[in-house]
Design a protein around this motif. Structure first.
Motif, PDB file in Angstrom:
ATOM      1  N   GLY A  97       0.822  -1.210   0.000  1.00 27.57           N
ATOM      2  CA  GLY A  97       0.000   0.000   0.000  1.00 27.57           C
ATOM      3  C   GLY A  97       0.852   1.254   0.000  1.00 27.57           C
ATOM      4  N   PHE A  98       1.929   1.227   0.785  1.00 22.56           N
ATOM      5  CA  PHE A  98       2.849   2.363   0.810  1.00 22.56           C
ATOM      6  C   PHE A  98       3.363   2.650  -0.600  1.00 22.56           C
ATOM      7  N   TRP A  99       3.848   1.619  -1.288  1.00 18.38           N
ATOM      8  CA  TRP A  99       4.414   1.834  -2.626  1.00 18.38           C
ATOM      9  C   TRP A  99       3.361   2.304  -3.619  1.00 18.38           C
ATOM     10  N   ASN A 100       2.143   1.812  -3.492  1.00 23.43           N
ATOM     11  CA  ASN A 100       1.066   2.299  -4.362  1.00 23.43           C
ATOM     12  C   ASN A 100       0.862   3.793  -4.182  1.00 23.43           C
ATOM     13  N   HIS A 101       0.855   4.253  -2.945  1.00 25.18           N
ATOM     14  CA  HIS A 101       0.710   5.686  -2.677  1.00 25.18           C
ATOM     15  C   HIS A 101       1.942   6.463  -3.139  1.00 25.18           C
ATOM     16  N   ALA A 102       3.120   5.879  -2.934  1.00 26.50           N
ATOM     17  CA  ALA A 102       4.362   6.562  -3.303  1.00 26.50           C
ATOM     18  C   ALA A 102       4.437   6.827  -4.808  1.00 26.50           C
ATOM     19  N   LEU A 103       3.881   5.936  -5.584  1.00 24.01           N
ATOM     20  CA  LEU A 103       3.898   6.120  -7.044  1.00 24.01           C
ATOM     21  C   LEU A 103       3.120   7.356  -7.473  1.00 24.01           C
ATOM     22  N   GLU A 104       2.123   7.752  -6.693  1.00 18.87           N
ATOM     23  CA  GLU A 104       1.261   8.879  -7.036  1.00 18.87           C
ATOM     24  C   GLU A 104       1.646  10.175  -6.341  1.00 18.87           C
TER      25      GLU A 104
END
Length: 117
Positions: A97-104
């Motif tokens: 989830g962290f990486w999903n948010h980090a991409l945006e």
């Protein structure tokens, strides 16, 4: 953590409570507070101890009272160290989830050692 929320800034904290890197992370988050951006603070590795420590977590709880600040704790790092979930306002979240948010996110900053588990 709501997967549909977009965070403008993300701060990953991999430093133990009381460390210089931890204090730098807190100063960074405080500097960002006036910018009305949504901020995700993600505690990982040794950083998850912020959710368990009394004194350091008080500063982070104060930050969480501001609009748009979310305190997330890596569920894997937490479960390796603790049997009970962290108390509010800290919430468990996944590293995925962290990486999903980090991409945006517009800006992602990491404070702490790269080899913490």
């Amino acid at each position: 953590m709501n997967e549909f929320i977009q965070y403008h800034r993300i701060l990953m904290i991999r430093a133990a409570p009381g460390s210089e890197q931890s204090l730098q992370a807190l100063r960074r988050a405080e500097a960002w507070r006036d910018e009305s951006d949504r901020l995700l603070v993600f505690f990982h590795g040794e950083g998850v101890e912020h959710a368990a420590a009394e004194e350091p977590s008080a500063e982070w709880r104060r930050l969480a009272s501001w609009h748009g600040v979310v305190l997330a704790v890596c569920s894997g790092s937490w479960s390796r160290r603790h049997d009970e979930p962290p108390v509010d306002p800290f919430m468990l979240s996944s590293l995925v989830g962290f990486w999903n948010h980090a991409l945006e996110a517009r800006e992602v900053t990491c404070c702490g050692v790269a080899d913490a588990g």
